[in-house]
Scaffold this motif. Structure first.
Motif, short mmCIF file in Angstrom:
data_model
loop_
_atom_site.label_atom_id
_atom_site.label_comp_id
_atom_site.label_asym_id
_atom_site.label_seq_id
_atom_site.Cartn_x
_atom_site.Cartn_y
_atom_site.Cartn_z
N ILE A 55 50.48 6.67 50.47
CA ILE A 55 51.34 6.68 51.65
C ILE A 55 51.89 8.08 51.94
O ILE A 55 52.65 8.27 52.88
CB ILE A 55 52.49 5.66 51.55
N GLU A 74 48.93 3.48 45.14
CA GLU A 74 49.20 3.17 46.55
C GLU A 74 50.36 4.03 47.07
O GLU A 74 50.36 4.44 48.24
CB GLU A 74 49.51 1.68 46.71
N MET A 101 47.58 3.56 56.51
CA MET A 101 46.98 3.85 55.20
C MET A 101 45.72 4.70 55.34
O MET A 101 45.22 5.21 54.33
CB MET A 101 46.66 2.55 54.46
N HIS A 102 45.22 4.83 56.55
CA HIS A 102 44.01 5.64 56.76
C HIS A 102 44.25 6.63 57.91
O HIS A 102 43.59 6.57 58.95
CB HIS A 102 42.81 4.74 57.07
N THR A 104 54.08 -2.35 47.87
CA THR A 104 53.76 -1.35 48.90
C THR A 104 54.01 -1.91 50.29
O THR A 104 54.58 -1.23 51.16
CB THR A 104 52.30 -0.90 48.77
N LEU A 161 46.68 -4.80 49.55
CA LEU A 161 47.69 -3.92 48.97
C LEU A 161 48.65 -4.76 48.13
O LEU A 161 48.77 -5.96 48.32
CB LEU A 161 48.49 -3.21 50.07
#
Length: 776
Positions: A465, A461, A50-51, A31, A27
């Protein structure tokens, strides 16, 4: 006064850790800085964040009481017991009830669902219990989104021979119900305590049905957003997965509430489109219709109920606007000069005072309590600001309160009419002794200031989020600027397109700020970032959320100040009660008022040059033309516009002697004027000779097709090659416009030939001549 506050700052050691995390997680460091500041500070936490996914769901059986509840519900199914579910009238309670209804039905139980109305009050009551037992005589009683504070009522149900399961998410009272309880705030093995009521109901559904319960994630996601619980941890997973259902296979009941087609349904869609319509049903006294919508499988009924909820919301908006206007009128009469705002009225609707209290609290940046008269009692709602814990403040003033409950930012409060003033005084004293003036400053938390173009990778990015909301605010950024190129996005639009070296900006409803945006004053523009798609291409945009500036700065803005002073010359005369002071008396009065209160003082400078005589105001930002904040904190305004709304202020002190007092909201007010400093020196060198005015008029006729602008000030910006002083030019064009010699039509100048006029017929001309004679 608003100020920008960095969301974070890091030590060198932390910056090294951030660099390492960015390399390990692939990243950008920008971020990772945002995530790190929000406690997401390890590779594992970052990857999970992030997932977001159902893969991260926690086992419901880590919750205390879950195994027992499943056993009781299974036994009820197997033995054919009658089951009742008691919910709540807000979006969380209705969604929790819908989850339990559908889950129990799939599990084999046709439960009786009871949604109380707002008039019944929050939570269980013996009256509601008696009514339920008369209707279905349940053998198992389940609460959703309530019950944790109803130990007495739970015991009453038990004494009627019925087992009780309480599922709730609210704070734990000292006395808990003596029954099976599922609440993430209990001390158990469940590591996440911020689920909403529907989130808890969803976990119970998962315990009963396993992954089959995932079809109710849309209800859980809606409630999670609507109930303003933090969008972190498992809530983030729930909302992410729920939004997938909204976008991939939305229920008819939700589509009826959304109305129009969205490219993508987001958390903002849930918060600002669907949730208000669900909540409106409860506020209008018909929460059962919202549940009926979520329980129905009839397309006809779904359509009818969707229309009803949308109509309720429109009606709710109307009532809220009326209540807000009523509250603002009361507040202007009373004055907003304390640390807390308290108002009451007989005609207000208890269902809407919480919404309006929140709106006023945000506007004035102070805790706000609104009450409805109910006999000799007052029933109220409190809303607070981020820095003030209203629950603790109320607790410390509880000797004046009959009952209250809530949390740091919101509470319900009931008291006798006779204790209204006592509570107001006590809260002011409590808050004053606990908090500082800094706690009441309007702060804008900004992640970073851009000093280079915003990278597309970073923008993508930022999209990743999402969802953002409570506990995980959308990151804000800012740029520093002087003059900006800005224009309406199309003719007649109130929205602005602003160019900057780092990112293109859109400012919705920004037209009223165009003069300041274009001026050369030092400013910081605050925005969040979006990535939009058009014809297969991605575009990075900044959406302006606010801006701050210092009206003391900039050179070219002097032309705007002069143009504003000229415009005041031909506005209707405003009569005030004027008291003349010396400079020393003016300074003493200002010092006294600032020491007495942080609110209500409006200091006015007609000319920026006046401020050099007031070194003690050096740290005070100057607003140009209009107050930059509506919270009536002590303010310095330079050259107020004729229509500037100063009505919320209590004390008006002119730092200099102005050319006039023609500010509409000053009518009938007492104003203090420093007689020793001239505030209209800008007029002393204006050419009022007929010959000079004729020269300018001839130039206007000659260059009418090359000059650009919709006002005298805008026209002056394009007159550089004509050889005229810009102040003279603005003055002349204003006089010509007043006399009907020129006009601005459809954004262009029109010069009329053959019109005869006498300069003495111009109010502006006479006014400037008079000021020059007075100065002489």
């Amino acid at each position: 006064m608003k100020k920008i506050v960095p969301e974070y700052s890091f030590s060198e050691e932390q910056l090294n850790s951030i660099s390492a995390l960015a390399a390990e997680t692939d990243l950008t460091e920008q971020t990772v800085r945002i995530l790190y500041a929000r406690g997401i500070d390890t590779p594992e936490k970052i990857r999970r964040f992030m997932h977001p996914s159902r893969k991260n769901f926690l086992s419901p059986f880590l919750m205390q009481g879950m195994k027992e509840a499943v056993a009781m519900i299974t036994e009820a199914r197997d033995t054919g017991k009658t089951v009742a579910v008691f919910g709540d009238y807000d979006a969380d309670g209705v969604c929790a009830s819908a989850i339990m209804y559908h889950a129990l039905k799939k599990f084999g139980i046709d439960a009786h669902i009871y949604i109380p109305e707002r008039a019944d009050g929050y939570g269980l009551s013996e009256t509601a219990i008696d009514r339920i037992f008369e209707e279905c005589n349940p053998e198992l009683f389940i609460t959703v989104d309530c019950g944790i504070s109803n130990a007495k009522e739970a015991q009453y149900i038990y004494e009627l021979g019925t087992d009780v399961i309480v599922t709730d998410h609210h704070e734990l009272p000292e006395d808990l119900p003596d029954c099976v309880i599922i609440n993430p705030k209990l001390k158990d093995d469940y590591p996440y305590d911020n689920l909403c009521g529907a989130g808890v109901a969803f976990k119970l559904a998962c315990a009963l049905l396993g992954e089959d319960a995932y079809e109710y994630l849309d209800f859980a996601a809606l409630a999670t957003v609507a109930d303003s619980v933090p969008l972190l941890g498992e809530n983030r997973d729930i909302v992410t997965e729920g939004l997938k259902r909204f976008n991939d296979n939305p229920r008819s009941c939700f589509m009826g509430l959304i109305g129009k087609v969205y490219d993508e349904i987001t958390a903002q869609t849930l918060a600002f489109t669907i949730a208000p319509r669900v909540n409106a049903a409860g506020r209008m006294g018909d929460a059962r219709s919202a549940f009926a919508l979520f329980a129905s499988d009839s397309e006809g009924e779904i359509y009818d109920l969707s229309v009803k909820l949308c109509a309720y919301n429109a009606e709710r908006q109307k009532y809220c606007d009326e209540l807000y206007a009523s509250a603002k009128k009361k507040l202007k009469a009373k004055g907003a000069y304390g640390n807390v705002i308290m108002l009451s009225d007989k005609s207000w609707n208890a269902g809407f005072i919480g919404i309006v209290a929140a709106r006023i609290a945000e506007e004035y940046n102070r805790p706000t309590l609104l009450f409805v008269h109910n006999g000799d009692m007052l029933k109220g709602s409190a809303r607070s600001i981020e820095s003030v814990n209203i629950f603790t403040a109320l607790k410390n003033c509880s000797q004046y309160i009959e009952e209250f409950g809530g949390h740091a930012q919101a509470a319900g409060v009931n008291l006798t009419f006779d204790n209204f003033e006592n509570l107001e005084r006590a809260l002011n004293e409590e808050i004053s002794s606990t908090y500082t003036a800094d706690d009441f400053e309007q702060k804008i938390y900004v992640a970073e200031e851009l000093t280079a173009p915003l990278p597309e990778r970073f923008a993508r990015e930022l999209m990743a989020i999402e969802p953002c909301g409570v506990g995980h605010r959308r990151p804000l950024f800012c740029i520093s600027a002087t003059s900006c190129t800005a224009r309406p996005i199309k003719n007649g639009s109130p929205h602005l397109a602003i160019r900057s070296p780092y990112v293109d900006l859109t400012y919705f409803s920004g037209l009223r700020h165009l003069k300041i945006i274009e001026s050369d004053v030092n400013k910081k523009i605050v925005f969040d970032v979006s990535v939009s798609k058009y014809k297969g291409r991605e575009y990075v945009k900044g959406l302006v959320r606010d801006f701050i500036y210092d009206g003391r700065t900039g050179r070219a803005v002097a032309e705007s100040i002069f143009a504003n002073a000229v415009s005041r010359a031909y506005t209707p005369t405003v009569n005030v009660e004027k008291t003349l002071l010396s400079t020393e008396e003016t300074k003493a009065l200002i010092a006294q008022k600032r020491a007495e209160c942080d609110y209500g003082l409006c200091m006015i400078a007609s000319d920026r040059r006046t401020l050099k005589f007031y070194e003690e105001l050096g740290g005070v930002n100057g607003d140009l033309f209009y107050p930059s904040s509506r919270n009536v904190s002590n303010a310095l305004i330079i050259s107020p516009a004729p229509d500037a709304d100063l009505s919320g202020f209590r004390d008006f002190v002119f730092l200099d002697a102005p050319s006039d007092l023609n500010i509409k909201t000053l009518a009938g007010k007492q104003v203090f004027v420093n007689r020793e400093i001239c505030g209209y020196k800008m007029f002393e060198n204006i050419s009022v000779s007929r010959e000079r005015l004729l020269d300018i008029f001839a130039a206007l006729r000659r260059e009418v097709n090359t000059l650009v602008g919709e006002t005298a000030e805008e026209l002056a910006a394009s007159c550089d090659g004509l050889g005229f002083d810009k102040f003279d030019f603005i003055f002349a064009v204003t006089v010509f416009e007043e006399l009907g010699l020129v006009a601005f039509c459809d954004g262009a100048l029109t010069v009329y030939r053959g019109v005869k006029a006498d300069l003495s017929d111009s109010t502006v001309y006479r006014k400037v001549c008079s000021l020059q004679q007075r100065g002489a």
